[in-house]
Design a protein around this motif. Structure first.
Motif, PDB file in Angstrom:
ATOM      1  N   ALA A  78       0.892  -1.040  -0.200  1.00  0.00           N
ATOM      2  CA  ALA A  78       0.024  -0.059  -0.043  1.00  0.00           C
ATOM      3  C   ALA A  78       0.726   1.261  -0.043  1.00  0.00           C
ATOM      4  O   ALA A  78       0.387   2.325  -0.699  1.00  0.00           O
ATOM      5  N   GLU A  79       2.103   1.245   0.540  1.00  0.00           N
ATOM      6  CA  GLU A  79       2.888   2.136   0.518  1.00  0.00           C
ATOM      7  C   GLU A  79       3.732   2.370  -0.581  1.00  0.00           C
ATOM      8  O   GLU A  79       4.805   3.420  -0.623  1.00  0.00           O
ATOM      9  N   GLY A  80       3.788   1.542  -1.726  1.00  0.00           N
ATOM     10  CA  GLY A  80       4.345   1.640  -2.785  1.00  0.00           C
ATOM     11  C   GLY A  80       5.965   0.791  -2.803  1.00  0.00           C
ATOM     12  O   GLY A  80       6.684   1.048  -3.530  1.00  0.00           O
ATOM     13  N   LYS A  81       6.194   0.269  -1.570  1.00  0.00           N
ATOM     14  CA  LYS A  81       7.285  -0.479  -1.420  1.00  0.00           C
ATOM     15  C   LYS A  81       7.301  -1.955  -1.668  1.00  0.00           C
ATOM     16  O   LYS A  81       6.054  -2.489  -1.452  1.00  0.00           O
ATOM     17  N   ILE A  82       8.255  -2.529  -1.895  1.00  0.00           N
ATOM     18  CA  ILE A  82       8.207  -3.999  -2.368  1.00  0.00           C
ATOM     19  C   ILE A  82       8.804  -4.734  -1.113  1.00  0.00           C
ATOM     20  O   ILE A  82      10.136  -4.509  -0.856  1.00  0.00           O
ATOM     21  N   PRO A  83       7.849  -5.303  -0.380  1.00  0.00           N
ATOM     22  CA  PRO A  83       8.579  -6.219   0.656  1.00  0.00           C
ATOM     23  C   PRO A  83       9.552  -7.142   0.272  1.00  0.00           C
ATOM     24  O   PRO A  83       9.428  -7.947  -0.764  1.00  0.00           O
ATOM     25  N   PRO A  84      10.506  -7.553   1.041  1.00  0.00           N
ATOM     26  CA  PRO A  84      11.488  -8.509   0.724  1.00  0.00           C
ATOM     27  C   PRO A  84      10.801  -9.886   0.888  1.00  0.00           C
ATOM     28  O   PRO A  84      10.004  -9.991   1.676  1.00  0.00           O
ATOM     29  N   ARG A  85      11.493 -10.490  -0.027  1.00  0.00           N
ATOM     30  CA  ARG A  85      11.075 -12.005  -0.102  1.00  0.00           C
ATOM     31  C   ARG A  85      11.719 -12.846   1.028  1.00  0.00           C
ATOM     32  O   ARG A  85      12.987 -13.073   0.733  1.00  0.00           O
ATOM     33  N   LEU A  86      11.039 -13.705   1.699  1.00  0.00           N
ATOM     34  CA  LEU A  86      11.612 -14.071   2.696  1.00  0.00           C
ATOM     35  C   LEU A  86      12.143 -15.577   2.344  1.00  0.00           C
ATOM     36  O   LEU A  86      11.294 -16.230   1.568  1.00  0.00           O
ATOM     37  N   VAL A  87      13.194 -16.151   2.435  1.00  0.00           N
ATOM     38  CA  VAL A  87      13.830 -17.442   2.122  1.00  0.00           C
ATOM     39  C   VAL A  87      14.339 -18.243   3.449  1.00  0.00           C
ATOM     40  O   VAL A  87      15.160 -17.455   4.110  1.00  0.00           O
ATOM     41  N   ASP A  88      13.903 -19.293   3.667  1.00  0.00           N
ATOM     42  CA  ASP A  88      14.514 -20.054   4.598  1.00  0.00           C
ATOM     43  C   ASP A  88      15.822 -20.481   4.202  1.00  0.00           C
ATOM     44  O   ASP A  88      16.050 -21.437   3.301  1.00  0.00           O
TER      45      ASP A  88
END
Length: 88
Positions: free
Chosen positions: A35-45
């Motif tokens: 919603a803020e226009g940011k791309i959340p990091p993709r979490l990887v195990d």
């Protein structure tokens, strides 16, 4: 091939996404933004079997044994050591 396929279909301004089944799709930045226009990091195990297989057998990175030879290309090879960067 994915870029060519999407470009041929008139799709631009996107990244190429290839599913596990091999299907090519466009992936647009707007579809990744929150919603803020940011791309959340993709979490990887990083402890998963698949990722450990990649890190230990596929990924090539500089190690302490390479430092001396690498000095002919970079002044501080330690700064490029994957495991040092991740503080492992």
């Amino acid at each position: 091939m994915g870029v060519y396929k999407l470009f041929s279909e008139g799709k631009t301004g996107c990244m190429v996404y290839i599913s596990q089944d091999g299907y090519v799709s466009p992936l647009y930045l707007k579809d990744l933004q929150n919603a803020e226009g940011k791309i959340p990091p993709r979490l990887v195990d990083i402890n998963s079997d698949k990722i450990q297989q990649i890190i230990n057998n596929v990924l090539h990175y500089i190690t302490p044994e390479d430092y001396e030879a690498a000095k002919q290309y970079v002044a501080n090879p330690e700064a490029y050591d994957f495991k040092k960067i991740l503080e492992w």
